[in-house]
Design an enzyme around this catalytic site. Structure first.
Site, short mmCIF file in Angstrom:
data_model
loop_
_atom_site.label_atom_id
_atom_site.label_comp_id
_atom_site.label_asym_id
_atom_site.label_seq_id
_atom_site.Cartn_x
_atom_site.Cartn_y
_atom_site.Cartn_z
N ASP A 146 9.28 -13.11 -11.07
CA ASP A 146 9.76 -13.52 -12.38
C ASP A 146 8.88 -14.64 -12.94
OD1 ASP A 146 11.48 -13.57 -14.63
OD2 ASP A 146 12.49 -15.33 -13.80
N ASN A 154 5.88 -3.92 -9.93
CA ASN A 154 7.09 -4.59 -9.43
C ASN A 154 7.11 -4.44 -7.91
OD1 ASN A 154 8.30 -2.14 -8.66
ND2 ASN A 154 9.53 -2.00 -10.52
N HIS A 204 6.15 -15.04 3.31
CA HIS A 204 6.06 -13.81 4.11
C HIS A 204 6.49 -14.03 5.55
CE1 HIS A 204 3.07 -11.68 1.13
NE2 HIS A 204 4.27 -11.91 0.62
C1 HEM Z 1 -0.28 -14.60 -2.13
C2 HEM Z 1 -0.22 -13.41 -2.63
C3 HEM Z 1 0.90 -12.44 -2.37
C4 HEM Z 1 0.75 -11.11 -2.21
C5 HEM Z 1 -0.56 -10.34 -2.27
C6 HEM Z 1 2.05 -10.55 -1.97
C7 HEM Z 1 2.29 -9.20 -1.79
C8 HEM Z 1 3.47 -8.69 -1.29
C9 HEM Z 1 3.68 -7.31 -0.96
C10 HEM Z 1 2.69 -6.19 -1.17
C11 HEM Z 1 4.93 -7.22 -0.41
C12 HEM Z 1 5.58 -5.98 0.16
C13 HEM Z 1 6.38 -5.21 -0.83
C14 HEM Z 1 6.88 -3.93 -0.26
O1 HEM Z 1 6.11 -3.21 0.36
O2 HEM Z 1 8.06 -3.66 -0.44
C15 HEM Z 1 5.49 -8.53 -0.42
C16 HEM Z 1 6.73 -8.85 0.03
C17 HEM Z 1 7.30 -10.08 -0.10
N1 HEM Z 1 6.76 -11.17 -0.74
FE1 HEM Z 1 4.86 -11.37 -1.30
N2 HEM Z 1 2.97 -11.54 -1.97
C18 HEM Z 1 2.32 -12.72 -2.24
C19 HEM Z 1 2.91 -13.96 -2.38
C20 HEM Z 1 4.27 -14.17 -2.28
C21 HEM Z 1 4.93 -15.39 -2.69
C22 HEM Z 1 4.25 -16.59 -3.32
C23 HEM Z 1 6.25 -15.22 -2.41
C24 HEM Z 1 7.40 -16.16 -2.64
C25 HEM Z 1 7.30 -17.45 -2.80
C26 HEM Z 1 6.39 -13.92 -1.80
C27 HEM Z 1 7.55 -13.41 -1.29
C28 HEM Z 1 7.66 -12.18 -0.69
C29 HEM Z 1 8.82 -11.77 0.06
C30 HEM Z 1 10.01 -12.64 0.41
C31 HEM Z 1 8.61 -10.44 0.43
C32 HEM Z 1 9.55 -9.52 1.18
C33 HEM Z 1 10.37 -8.75 0.18
C34 HEM Z 1 11.50 -7.95 0.79
O3 HEM Z 1 11.64 -7.87 2.01
O4 HEM Z 1 12.27 -7.40 0.00
N3 HEM Z 1 5.18 -13.31 -1.78
N4 HEM Z 1 4.58 -9.41 -0.97
C1 LIG Z 2 9.84 -0.42 -9.91
O1 LIG Z 2 9.08 0.47 -10.70
C2 LIG Z 2 9.21 1.83 -10.35
C3 LIG Z 2 8.33 2.64 -11.28
O2 LIG Z 2 7.02 2.25 -11.14
C4 LIG Z 2 10.68 2.26 -10.49
O3 LIG Z 2 10.83 3.61 -10.05
C5 LIG Z 2 11.57 1.37 -9.64
O4 LIG Z 2 12.92 1.68 -9.85
C6 LIG Z 2 11.33 -0.09 -10.01
N1 LIG Z 2 12.11 -0.95 -9.14
C7 LIG Z 2 13.15 -1.67 -9.57
C8 LIG Z 2 13.84 -2.50 -8.56
O5 LIG Z 2 13.50 -1.69 -10.73
#
Ligand code: HEM
Ligand SMILES: *[C@@H]1O[C@H](CO)[C@@H](O)[C@H](O)[C@H]1NC(C)=O
Ligand SMILES: *[C@@H]1O[C@H](CO)[C@@H](O)[C@H](O)[C@H]1NC(C)=O
Ligand SMILES: *[C@@H]1O[C@H](CO)[C@@H](O)[C@H](O)[C@H]1NC(C)=O
Ligand SMILES: *[C@@H]1O[C@H](CO)[C@@H](O)[C@H](O)[C@H]1NC(C)=O
Length: 339
Positions: free
Chosen positions: A80, A106, A206
């Site tokens: 956000d 997203n 992470h």
């Molecule tokens: C530094 C660069 C960052 C990159 C490239 C990045 C990228 C990502 C990606 C690709 C995922 C996995 C999404 C998925 O496969 O569902 C993820 C998960 C997550 N990211 Fe990042 N992120 C970054 C920084 C951050 C920051 C700054 C925060 C919060 C302060 C954050 C919080 C999280 C959390 C908590 C998850 C786990 C989400 C879940 O389990 O639902 N990330 N991030």
């Molecule tokens: C994120 O975007 C995809 C389409 O690219 C959509 O299908 C999905 O529902 C969106 N996720 C949320 C949590 O809104």
């Protein structure tokens, strides 16, 4: 070598700090134009005195139902804030599927993050109708999930209004990607006046949560022409991930991002990086790149240093693009504009 303005800033003498602060301000302004709001921890102390205990209670109740709440809320706050500022624009549901949350970037924000904010909002509206913004609720909930997961607690600045715009097209290019290396990652944060240290500290989020296999399978099966697997990844970890994520696996499988302590907010993310247990390229490069390695090493051995840095970076993140005056409103329903 790496040479972003964030690094330059640290190399210069302290007397240049004022000038550098002005540069940081200028860097923020074009990203999010508008009136800057005055945020303060006591913003609702007379209009909604029980706010913080209501938020904490509802967040705790939701975590007890599903621990996924913790990473889901934290990531929602980050996304956000990075896209048009911390203004709850990510929460808007569009009947046409063209709001921020619908953007491909997203990156599968988990539904439990949205659900948490909506439930807290319902409880807050009962106590103080029409007073507290969804953007502030999300900022408080992000602090509460961290502290309820054994992480630090901090005082959250409040007084954000909810934004009046939410477009999927605004997301493009604003969020960092898991394949990015340090120079690019630092540039994404620097655009908002956030330093290399902020970037490394915030990446420590992470230490909780999940990632889908498709985000990192190139590191396992398709690293380069010469090497199938990224050599910076620990061999046993790579083998485990290959087992969890077979080649061409569907998009549905997800793994813990911190394989050692997945639901605790701690500094283990950083010792993982030192041990080659970073899941994404964007995680592991923080250690392999000399520009950020020392900060990773510092946080890996000193959790207090990590917590202190994380807190001040979260406060700075929470100031991005805050809406005030005619640029915002207090939404009645976090998923819809008032009109
Ligand atoms: C530094 C660069 C960052 C990159 C490239 C990045 C990228 C990502 C990606 C690709 C995922 C996995 C999404 C998925 O496969 O569902 C993820 C998960 C997550 N990211 Fe990042 N992120 C970054 C920084 C951050 C920051 C700054 C925060 C919060 C302060 C954050 C919080 C999280 C959390 C908590 C998850 C786990 C989400 C879940 O389990 O639902 N990330 N991030
Ligand atoms: C994120 O975007 C995809 C389409 O690219 C959509 O299908 C999905 O529902 C969106 N996720 C949320 C949590 O809104
Ligand atoms: C959630 O569970 C913890 C630990 O069992 C408990 O202390 C806490 O009161 C629960 N929260 C709510 C809101 O029920
Ligand atoms: C492997 O990586 C290359 C280069 O990044 C990419 O173009 C290609 O699509 C990838 N192949 C698979 C099967 O993912
Ligand atoms: C850990 O970090 C804190 C906060 O920055 C600092 O005060 C403390 O001296 C550090 N501890 C060690 C053992 O370096």
């Amino acid at each position: 070598m790496f040479s972003s303005s964030a690094m330059e800033r640290r190399r210069r003498s302290p007397c240049a700090a004022v000038v550098m602060a002005a540069v940081a301000m200028l860097a923020v302004m074009p990203a999010f134009p508008g009136v800057a709001a005055d945020l303060s921890a006591g913003y609702y102390s007379s209009s909604c005195p029980k706010l913080e205990s209501i938020v904490r209670y509802e967040v705790s109740r939701k975590i007890n139902e599903t621990v996924v709440t913790i990473p889901a809320v934290l990531r929602l706050f980050f996304h956000d804030c990075l896209v048009t500022g911390c203004d709850a624009s990510a929460l808007i549901s569009s009947p046409n599927d063209d709001a921020e949350k619908d953007a491909p970037d997203n990156m599968s924000l988990a539904g439990d993050g949205f659900d948490t904010v909506n439930r807290v909002k319902t409880a807050v509206e009962k106590a103080c109708p029409g007073v507290v913004s969804c953007a502030d609720i999300l900022a408080l909930a992000a602090r509460d999930v961290v502290s309820l997961a054994s992480g630090p607690w901090w005082s959250v600045e409040l007084g954000r209004l909810d934004g009046l715009v939410s477009k999927a097209s605004d997301v493009d290019g604003k969020l960092p990607g898991p394949d990015m290396r340090v120079t690019k990652l630092a540039a994404v944060f620097d655009k908002h006046g956030l330093s290399m240290r902020d970037m490394v500290a915030l990446s420590g989020a992470h230490t909780v949560g999940f990632a889908h296999c498709t985000r990192f399978t190139d590191r396992l099966y398709n690293y380069s022409a010469g090497e199938q697997t990224d050599p910076s990844m620990n061999k046993d970890y790579a083998a485990q991930l290959m087992e969890a994520c077979p080649r061409d696996v569907g998009k549905t499988i997800a793994v813990n991002m911190d394989p050692v302590s997945p639901i605790v907010f701690d500094n283990v993310y950083y010792s993982n990086l030192v041990n080659g247990l970073g899941l994404f390229t964007s995680d592991q490069v923080l250690y392999t790149d000399g520009a950020s390695r020392r900060t990773v090493e510092e946080f890996a051995v000193n959790q207090t240093a990590f917590f202190d840095a994380f807190v001040s970076s979260m406060v700075r993140l929470g100031r991005l693009g805050v809406k005030a005056g005619k640029d915002g409103e207090v939404r009645r329903d976090c998923t819809a504009f008032n009109h």
